[in-house]
Design a protein around this motif. Structure first.
Motif, PDB file in Angstrom:
ATOM      1  N   ILE A  15     -56.621  16.046 -42.090  1.00  0.00           N
ATOM      2  CA  ILE A  15     -56.794  14.692 -42.634  1.00  0.00           C
ATOM      3  C   ILE A  15     -55.690  13.784 -42.136  1.00  0.00           C
ATOM      4  N   PHE A  16     -54.444  14.293 -42.145  1.00  0.00           N
ATOM      5  CA  PHE A  16     -53.325  13.489 -41.680  1.00  0.00           C
ATOM      6  C   PHE A  16     -53.495  13.119 -40.215  1.00  0.00           C
ATOM      7  N   SER A  17     -53.886  14.086 -39.380  1.00  0.00           N
ATOM      8  CA  SER A  17     -54.059  13.834 -37.956  1.00  0.00           C
ATOM      9  C   SER A  17     -55.097  12.750 -37.715  1.00  0.00           C
ATOM     10  N   VAL A  18     -56.209  12.794 -38.409  1.00  0.00           N
ATOM     11  CA  VAL A  18     -57.253  11.787 -38.260  1.00  0.00           C
ATOM     12  C   VAL A  18     -56.723  10.420 -38.698  1.00  0.00           C
ATOM     13  N   THR A  36     -45.936   7.369 -35.738  1.00  0.00           N
ATOM     14  CA  THR A  36     -46.166   8.731 -35.271  1.00  0.00           C
ATOM     15  C   THR A  36     -45.049   9.658 -35.734  1.00  0.00           C
ATOM     16  N   CYS A  37     -43.812   9.217 -35.575  1.00  0.00           N
ATOM     17  CA  CYS A  37     -42.674  10.062 -35.951  1.00  0.00           C
ATOM     18  C   CYS A  37     -42.597  10.300 -37.455  1.00  0.00           C
ATOM     19  N   ARG A  38     -43.050   9.334 -38.215  1.00  0.00           N
ATOM     20  CA  ARG A  38     -43.069   9.497 -39.666  1.00  0.00           C
ATOM     21  C   ARG A  38     -43.945  10.683 -40.076  1.00  0.00           C
ATOM     22  N   ASP A  60     -49.026   3.712 -25.348  1.00  0.00           N
ATOM     23  CA  ASP A  60     -50.021   3.971 -26.386  1.00  0.00           C
ATOM     24  C   ASP A  60     -49.875   5.445 -26.776  1.00  0.00           C
ATOM     25  N   LEU A  61     -50.749   5.950 -27.637  1.00  0.00           N
ATOM     26  CA  LEU A  61     -50.617   7.320 -28.142  1.00  0.00           C
ATOM     27  C   LEU A  61     -50.682   8.351 -27.015  1.00  0.00           C
ATOM     28  N   LYS A  62     -51.604   8.182 -26.096  1.00  0.00           N
ATOM     29  CA  LYS A  62     -51.711   9.137 -24.988  1.00  0.00           C
ATOM     30  C   LYS A  62     -50.452   9.071 -24.112  1.00  0.00           C
ATOM     31  N   GLY A  63     -49.988   7.885 -23.826  1.00  0.00           N
ATOM     32  CA  GLY A  63     -48.776   7.732 -23.025  1.00  0.00           C
ATOM     33  C   GLY A  63     -47.552   8.304 -23.725  1.00  0.00           C
ATOM     34  N   LEU A  64     -47.466   8.058 -25.016  1.00  0.00           N
ATOM     35  CA  LEU A  64     -46.344   8.581 -25.804  1.00  0.00           C
ATOM     36  C   LEU A  64     -46.373  10.112 -25.814  1.00  0.00           C
ATOM     37  N   ILE A 168     -47.266  15.807 -32.103  1.00  0.00           N
ATOM     38  CA  ILE A 168     -47.793  14.653 -31.369  1.00  0.00           C
ATOM     39  C   ILE A 168     -48.964  15.066 -30.466  1.00  0.00           C
ATOM     40  N   LEU A 169     -48.800  16.178 -29.753  1.00  0.00           N
ATOM     41  CA  LEU A 169     -49.893  16.647 -28.891  1.00  0.00           C
ATOM     42  C   LEU A 169     -51.133  16.989 -29.714  1.00  0.00           C
ATOM     43  N   HIS A 170     -50.921  17.542 -30.894  1.00  0.00           N
ATOM     44  CA  HIS A 170     -52.047  17.927 -31.752  1.00  0.00           C
ATOM     45  C   HIS A 170     -52.891  16.708 -32.121  1.00  0.00           C
TER      46      HIS A 170
END
Length: 173
Positions: A15-18, A36-38, A60-64, A168-170
């Motif tokens: 749920i958190f990941s979504v 993201t870090c939070r 963006d998320l993919k770049g990060l 992050i990768l997940h």
């Protein structure tokens, strides 16, 4: 309740990941890093390490995620650099063997992530990229089990940042 993984209920993690993906997908830079870090186990390590790379301030998320993968490879190479001089200060075979194991673990993990991990990432095989970081996690745990005082801080940082990168990768799978 569900399956527990590292003390976190699996449904909560899903749920958190979504939630992070849906709220962070439109964000970039510092707001994305903060959000993201939070959601990681070590937000301070996450924020300070990602913000140390100027590229992450526009990502963006993919770049990060890719930057995080590149950074963990670089940090693994740095850890190998900390372990390398300890080989000369070994007091016997056991000491030398343990220090060699740490050096080899960090050095080979850096090469694996730089080679296979980044290639998998670029091919969109995020789970396979994640697996290369998980191998580094195992190497870090094993190295830490020797209790080498000169590697204590390095192992602590690596353990924490590996956790961050895996989280992050997940988000991408």
């Amino acid at each position: 309740m569900g399956i527990k993984l590292f003390g976190v209920s699996l449904p909560l993690l899903v749920i958190f990941s979504v939630a992070v993906i849906s709220t962070a997908a439109d964000e970039k830079g510092k707001p994305l890093i903060t959000k993201t870090c939070r959601g990681t186990e070590f937000p301070d390590v996450c924020t300070s390490t990602l913000e140390s790379d100027s590229r992450s301030l526009k990502a963006d998320l993919k770049g990060l995620s890719r930057i995080a993968l590149e950074l963990i490879a670089a940090k693994s190479k740095e850890a190998a650099g900390v372990a390398a001089p300890l080989l000369q200060n070994s007091t016997g075979y056991v000491s030398w063997s343990e220090r060699t194991t740490c050096f080899d673990g960090y050095n080979s993990s850096a090469d694996r992530i730089k080679g296979d991990g980044l290639q998998y990432f670029d091919e969109g095989k995020y789970e396979k990229a994640y697996q290369t970081v998980d191998i580094l996690n195992n190497e870090t745990i094993y190295c830490n089990s020797f209790g080498i005082p000169q590697l204590a801080q390095t192992n602590k940082f690596m353990s924490r940042f590996v956790s961050v990168v895996k989280t992050i990768l997940h988000l991408l799978f």
